[in-house]
Design an enzyme around this catalytic site. Structure first.
Site, PDB file in Angstrom:
ATOM      1  N   ASP A  49     -48.352  -4.852 -61.179  1.00 37.15           N
ATOM      2  CA  ASP A  49     -48.586  -3.534 -61.776  1.00 37.15           C
ATOM      3  C   ASP A  49     -50.073  -3.266 -61.803  1.00 37.15           C
ATOM      4  OD1 ASP A  49     -49.766  -3.314 -64.853  1.00 37.15           O
ATOM      5  OD2 ASP A  49     -49.190  -5.323 -64.244  1.00 37.15           O
ATOM      6  N   CYS A  68     -48.732  14.426 -48.091  1.00 38.85           N
ATOM      7  CA  CYS A  68     -49.146  14.404 -46.682  1.00 38.85           C
ATOM      8  C   CYS A  68     -48.311  15.341 -45.811  1.00 38.85           C
ATOM      9  CB  CYS A  68     -49.089  12.977 -46.144  1.00 38.85           C
ATOM     10  SG  CYS A  68     -50.349  11.916 -46.899  1.00 38.85           S
ATOM     11  N   HIS A 121     -49.653  10.601 -53.804  1.00 37.88           N
ATOM     12  CA  HIS A 121     -49.854   9.884 -52.542  1.00 37.88           C
ATOM     13  C   HIS A 121     -50.164   8.404 -52.778  1.00 37.88           C
ATOM     14  CE1 HIS A 121     -51.347   8.723 -48.598  1.00 37.88           C
ATOM     15  NE2 HIS A 121     -52.368   8.189 -49.241  1.00 37.88           N
ATOM     16  N   CYS A 164     -48.447   8.802 -43.088  1.00 35.78           N
ATOM     17  CA  CYS A 164     -47.696   8.833 -44.348  1.00 35.78           C
ATOM     18  C   CYS A 164     -46.783  10.055 -44.371  1.00 35.78           C
ATOM     19  CB  CYS A 164     -48.688   8.897 -45.519  1.00 35.78           C
ATOM     20  SG  CYS A 164     -47.894   8.977 -47.138  1.00 35.78           S
ATOM     21  N   CYS A 183     -45.286  11.144 -47.296  1.00 38.08           N
ATOM     22  CA  CYS A 183     -45.074  11.544 -48.692  1.00 38.08           C
ATOM     23  C   CYS A 183     -45.183  13.063 -48.832  1.00 38.08           C
ATOM     24  CB  CYS A 183     -46.072  10.845 -49.623  1.00 38.08           C
ATOM     25  SG  CYS A 183     -47.725  11.567 -49.648  1.00 38.08           S
ATOM     26  N   ASP A 222     -45.971  -4.176 -71.895  1.00 38.46           N
ATOM     27  CA  ASP A 222     -46.868  -5.309 -72.118  1.00 38.46           C
ATOM     28  C   ASP A 222     -46.965  -5.559 -73.626  1.00 38.46           C
ATOM     29  OD1 ASP A 222     -48.475  -3.317 -73.059  1.00 38.46           O
ATOM     30  OD2 ASP A 222     -49.921  -3.402 -71.438  1.00 38.46           O
TER      31      ASP A 222
END
Length: 379
Positions: A268, A311, A337, A306, A308, A94
């Site tokens: 974002d 998890c 997560h 989930c 991931c 940015d």
């Protein structure tokens, strides 16, 4: 040839959302996409290898913060941000404008730039379009942002009009000061608050300068969700269909879906890591505040739907224990997560666009997540 290209693959028949590919010097990535924020050249608590593992394509770094620490000269010496932080995919920086306006209590906006104080030690600093370009050229990001003024919300029409005009003049100066146009793409930022005619003026000014991509700025600054959606509805059609559109600072699941429906390609936000550090996680059934006592003996995963790393391997009870004890591993697990959740959500959004059912997906997701949207757009 511009280093940033956007390829439109498909438009969802149900909602008008776009499926595309963002081509950068460090890879091509499907959109709509969520970009994790790595303010100081790191996504807090997560390694680049973990981000790749979960499918992150472009990550964000912050011009203002890296200018102060470690200094853009050191990053340049290291071979640029990609080399410095060991990330071989896309990076967007940015302009530093938002930090100047949000972190500094003392600031003076002049035509040449902004005078303000370093939020770390109080030193006097000056940031201008030329300086923002110099820093970002040294950082070597794939996508740079033009230096703009970030007006507060709410702001008067008169103030916003002057701000938009200044942002347009600064955008022109940014283009002139950009030293590496064949290696780094520079995006313009459309401002104008909630005023339709000012958004139109800002978009016309910037589109006439032919940037390789455009951001919609000045949203997610405190305005209600329905105002943000309304502004997107009249702003995105003003932007070229053959270039990427980026909605700055937006990362709640409902806004990602609603933004995609309104033609946004890139998002974002610090949200997933910030709330993760406070013990809050996003799940397919809504937000879970893992610090709550009711999870002390809950030996199920954060989100049963989930897959991931967190998890698959750890329970709510264990993560609650870590967070309550201020153990770093706890915030690593919640951050992993949450970032994974948003990256996978955007994969689902892209699949729904492919199958012309994003409106249905939105309805189902909102119902499961517990969003009640009185101002929801009808499809």
């Amino acid at each position: 040839m511009t280093p940033i290209r956007y390829e439109l693959i498909k438009t969802c028949k149900q909602t008008g959302a776009r499926l595309g590919i963002l081509h950068t010097p460090h890879g091509s990535f499907e959109t709509p996409m969520f970009m994790p924020v790595g303010t100081l050249a790191t996504v807090k608590t997560l390694s680049p290898e973990e981000l790749k593992e979960m499918g992150a394509g472009v990550i964000l770094s912050n011009t203002y913060h890296l200018w102060l620490r470690p200094g853009h000269d050191i990053v340049k010496e290291a071979g640029g941000l990609h080399s410095f932080m060991n990330w071989d995919r896309g990076i967007l920086t940015d302009s530093g404008g938002f930090q100047v306006f949000s972190l500094s209590e003392f600031r003076r906006i002049e035509e040449e730039g902004v005078y303000f104080r370093n939020h770390l030690n109080g030193d006097k600093l000056f940031l201008s379009p030329e300086k923002a370009m110099e820093i970002q050229n040294a950082l070597g990001s794939d996508i740079m942002m033009a230096f703009d003024e970030c007006p507060p919300y709410p702001a008067t029409y008169e103030y916003m009009k002057q701000s938009v005009e200044r942002t347009s003049r600064w955008a022109e100066r940014c283009l002139k000061a950009h030293q590496r146009p064949n290696e780094q793409g520079l995006f313009g930022i459309v401002q104008g608050g909630e005023f339709e005619d000012l958004r139109k003026q800002s978009a016309q000014d910037l589109v006439s300068l032919d940037f390789p991509g455009y951001a919609v700025g000045g949203l997610s600054v405190g305005e209600p969700k329905d105002v943000m959606n309304r502004v997107l509805e009249f702003t995105t059609p003003l932007l070229p269909a053959n270039k990427p559109r980026y909605l700055m600072g937006v990362g709640s699941p409902d806004s990602l879906i609603d933004g995609a429906i309104r033609g946004i390609d890139m998002f974002d936000c610090v949200l997933p890591t910030r709330i993760g550090r406070n013990g809050t996680v996003m799940t397919s059934q809504g937000r879970v505040v893992i610090k709550n006592a009711k999870y002390a003996r809950d030996f199920s995963p954060l989100d049963p739907n989930c897959d991931c790393y967190t998890c698959r391997n750890y329970t709510r009870a264990y993560i609650r224990h870590l967070i309550k004890c201020d153990e770093t591993f706890g915030i690593r697990l919640t951050s992993y997560h949450n970032v994974y959740f948003l990256i996978k959500l955007m994969e689902q959004v892209r699949q729904a666009i492919r199958e012309d059912r994003l409106g249905d997906f939105r309805e189902q997701f909102f119902e499961q997540y517990g969003f009640h949207a009185p101002n929801a757009k009808n499809f």
